[in-house]
Write a protein that holds these residues in place. Structure first.
Motif, PDB file in Angstrom:
ATOM      1  N   ASP A   7       0.857  -1.175   0.000  1.00 26.62           N
ATOM      2  CA  ASP A   7       0.000   0.000   0.000  1.00 26.62           C
ATOM      3  C   ASP A   7       0.896   1.227   0.000  1.00 26.62           C
ATOM      4  N   VAL A   8       0.612   2.185  -0.894  1.00 24.11           N
ATOM      5  CA  VAL A   8       1.409   3.400  -0.994  1.00 24.11           C
ATOM      6  C   VAL A   8       0.493   4.591  -0.705  1.00 24.11           C
ATOM      7  N   THR A   9       0.919   5.437   0.243  1.00 23.68           N
ATOM      8  CA  THR A   9       0.144   6.628   0.602  1.00 23.68           C
ATOM      9  C   THR A   9       0.979   7.858   0.298  1.00 23.68           C
ATOM     10  N   LYS A  10       0.356   8.857  -0.344  1.00 22.67           N
ATOM     11  CA  LYS A  10       1.061  10.074  -0.743  1.00 22.67           C
ATOM     12  C   LYS A  10       0.736  11.196   0.238  1.00 22.67           C
ATOM     13  N   THR A  44       3.768   0.733   2.680  1.00 22.89           N
ATOM     14  CA  THR A  44       3.460  -0.261   3.707  1.00 22.89           C
ATOM     15  C   THR A  44       3.375  -1.612   3.025  1.00 22.89           C
ATOM     16  N   VAL A  45       4.130  -2.592   3.541  1.00 24.95           N
ATOM     17  CA  VAL A  45       4.120  -3.932   2.990  1.00 24.95           C
ATOM     18  C   VAL A  45       3.724  -4.902   4.091  1.00 24.95           C
ATOM     19  N   ILE A  46       2.660  -5.691   3.850  1.00 27.26           N
ATOM     20  CA  ILE A  46       2.195  -6.675   4.836  1.00 27.26           C
ATOM     21  C   ILE A  46       2.315  -8.063   4.212  1.00 27.26           C
TER      22      ILE A  46
END
Length: 197
Positions: free
Chosen positions: A141-144, A190-192
């Motif tokens: 998940d990538v958040t800007k 974020t990597v899960i």
């Protein structure tokens, strides 16, 4: 095991019973000494006569028989209606002429009280995917986020001071275009891992 506030622990019960049986005290006097009722004192004395010191230990309060227990044949019919037709407790109860609470209790004991655990089409338990080792499946998940200038942005320090901080940060990072300071954005990755998540 006796609870902390028990009037008579196994050791006190034994002393009470010995006073009555071996030293021939009356149950009323012995009960008064141990701050309990005479029927209770007589009960422990009778148990001591029959079983000895072993009879002073706590016993299970579980009943020896349960005459109102749901018969096994009825339990099978309830479970069968749940699995085959996926009916709820109220529907099964109406069909079998039982209280809904009885049907629900049987379903809870059989661990099939939630239809969400059963596929409605096939009636099979829902199987969730699981991967066998770390890294076999990951979720990224990538958040800007907009970058905050050194010293704080305009919402924290006000418009005039915020613009100065923005210009200073833009000069430091080399991000000015045509006289307009641009401090850019930041990305949080974020990597899960499926195995640990």
């Amino acid at each position: 095991m006796s609870h902390a506030n028990a009037a008579l622990t196994p050791r006190a019960r034994l002393r009470l019973a010995k006073l009555i049986v071996e030293e021939h005290w009356s149950a009323t006097v012995a009960a008064k000494m141990f701050m309990t009722s005479p029927p209770t004192a007589r009960k422990w004395a009778a148990r001591f006569r029959v079983e000895g010191a072993a009879g002073m230990l706590d016993r299970s309060s579980r009943p020896r028989s349960m005459p109102t227990k749901t018969p096994p044949e009825l339990v099978k019919r309830i479970v069968k209606a749940r699995w085959r037709r996926r009916l709820g407790p109220a529907q099964i109860a109406a069909e079998l002429g039982l209280p809904t609470s009885t049907v629900h209790a049987v379903l809870v004991r059989a661990r099939i009280n939630r239809l969400s655990h059963i596929d409605r089409v096939t009636g099979e338990p829902i199987r969730r995917y699981e991967h066998p080792h770390p890294g076999s499946m990951i979720h990224v998940d990538v958040t800007k986020f907009g970058s905050i200038p050194d010293g704080g942005g305009w919402r924290f320090v006000g418009k005039q001071q915020g613009d100065k901080h923005k210009a200073t940060t833009a000069l430091r990072t080399g991000r000015t275009s045509k006289g307009h300071p641009n401090i850019g954005t930041a990305f949080v990755h974020t990597v899960i891992d499926d195995l640990s998540g």
